[in-house]
Scaffold this motif. Structure first.
Motif, PDB file in Angstrom:
ATOM      1  N   THR A   1       0.836  -1.203   0.000  1.00  4.45           N
ATOM      2  CA  THR A   1       0.000   0.000   0.000  1.00  4.45           C
ATOM      3  C   THR A   1       0.870   1.252   0.000  1.00  4.45           C
ATOM      4  O   THR A   1       0.585   2.220  -0.717  1.00  4.45           O
TER       5      THR A   1
ATOM      6  N   GLU B   1       3.938   1.513  -1.142  1.00  9.30           N
ATOM      7  CA  GLU B   1       4.566   1.637  -2.453  1.00  9.30           C
ATOM      8  C   GLU B   1       3.580   2.191  -3.476  1.00  9.30           C
ATOM      9  O   GLU B   1       3.942   3.012  -4.331  1.00  9.30           O
ATOM     10  N   SER B   2       2.327   1.791  -3.371  1.00 10.78           N
ATOM     11  CA  SER B   2       1.319   2.248  -4.335  1.00 10.78           C
ATOM     12  C   SER B   2       1.039   3.738  -4.205  1.00 10.78           C
ATOM     13  O   SER B   2       0.581   4.364  -5.165  1.00 10.78           O
ATOM     14  N   ARG B   3       1.308   4.314  -3.033  1.00  7.27           N
ATOM     15  CA  ARG B   3       1.091   5.758  -2.875  1.00  7.27           C
ATOM     16  C   ARG B   3       2.369   6.569  -3.103  1.00  7.27           C
ATOM     17  O   ARG B   3       2.405   7.769  -2.846  1.00  7.27           O
TER      18      ARG B   3
END
Length: 262
Positions: free
Chosen positions: A147, A149-151
């Protein structure tokens, strides 16, 4: 009688909570009846009822007969009281707070507490996370790391044992020889935003007793970060020197990225 107040940390005595619950189960009743159905000594029951009535949680519906407010309203008022108290406490703490002492290294005891702290660090990460851990810890943290890394947080992930690739910057730590490996210990390190570090070892069979260090001391943090950064170079060197393999194009790109990540 259950120790409700201790279990839930509510702002009423155990007697008061027990009396209220007993009233919810059967009302209206008088003091003697409530004493019998709640198990509260008769000598104490009227003091307890006075407390509940003073707080507005119980009314005297008929002379000598007591009725509780609806449980939903009770919960709403309790929540409101706690939020007000916490808001007041937050303001007092803010006014009392001095500059945080960042040279102190704190200890966190137990696997659960350490994982909770790591999750909190990951959730609050802004720019980067260096992390080294075993599968036992990755099961707790991988979803939060993905999560992050996704932001847009750069996650530099070092797995202590063979694992599938999940992150853009991920390596497997070279497996030590049988004589070098401590089978009773699992290393764990996480450095977030060059600002805080959580590191130490978990001892197999002693999750509750394992002690992990946490701190914000600048030298301690940067030293830990540099150690994790050099684990990437260890991986590259081990592959070239020990395994006699050539780095893939992705590994070469990762090497160049880590080399500049000072």
């Amino acid at each position: 009688m259950a120790n409700i107040n201790t279990e839930l940390n509510l702002g009423l005595s155990d007697y008061a909570l027990t009396a209220y619950i007993a009233l919810c189960a059967n009302h209206p009743v008088n003091g003697s009846q409530l004493s019998r159905q709640s198990g509260i000594p008769r000598a104490r029951i009227y003091d307890v009822l006075e407390t509940l009535m003073a707080k507005g949680f119980v009314i005297e519906s008929n002379k000598g007969m007591y009725t509780p407010i609806p449980s939903d309203e009770f919960i709403r008022r309790m929540r409101q009281n706690f939020e007000t108290a916490l808001s007041s406490l937050k303001k007092k703490l803010k006014n009392a707070r001095q500059t945080p002492e960042k040279d102190v290294i704190w200890t966190i005891k137990g696997h659960t507490a350490a994982m909770d702290k790591a999750l909190d660090m990951i959730e609050n990460a802004r720019d980067e996370i260096y992390i080294r851990m075993s599968p036992e810890e990755s099961r707790h943290l991988d979803s939060k790391l993905l999560t992050a890394e996704s932001r847009g947080v750069q996650v530099k992930y070092i797995s202590m044992e063979p694992d599938q690739k999940k992150f853009k910057c991920q390596i497997i730590h070279p497996v030590p020889s049988p004589g070098e490996k401590d089978s009773n210990a699992r290393f764990f390190d996480i450095v977030v935003d060059r600002e805080e570090i959580l590191c130490g070892m978990f001892i197999e069979g002693d999750n509750k007793g394992s002690v992990i260090n946490w701190g914000q001391n600048k030298r301690f943090v940067l030293s830990g970060r540099d150690s994790l950064r050099h684990d990437f170079f260890h991986y590259f060197l081990h592959k070239i020197q020990n395994e006699k393999k050539i780095l893939t194009s992705d590994e070469k790109a990762l090497y160049e990225f880590i080399e500049k990540d000072i």
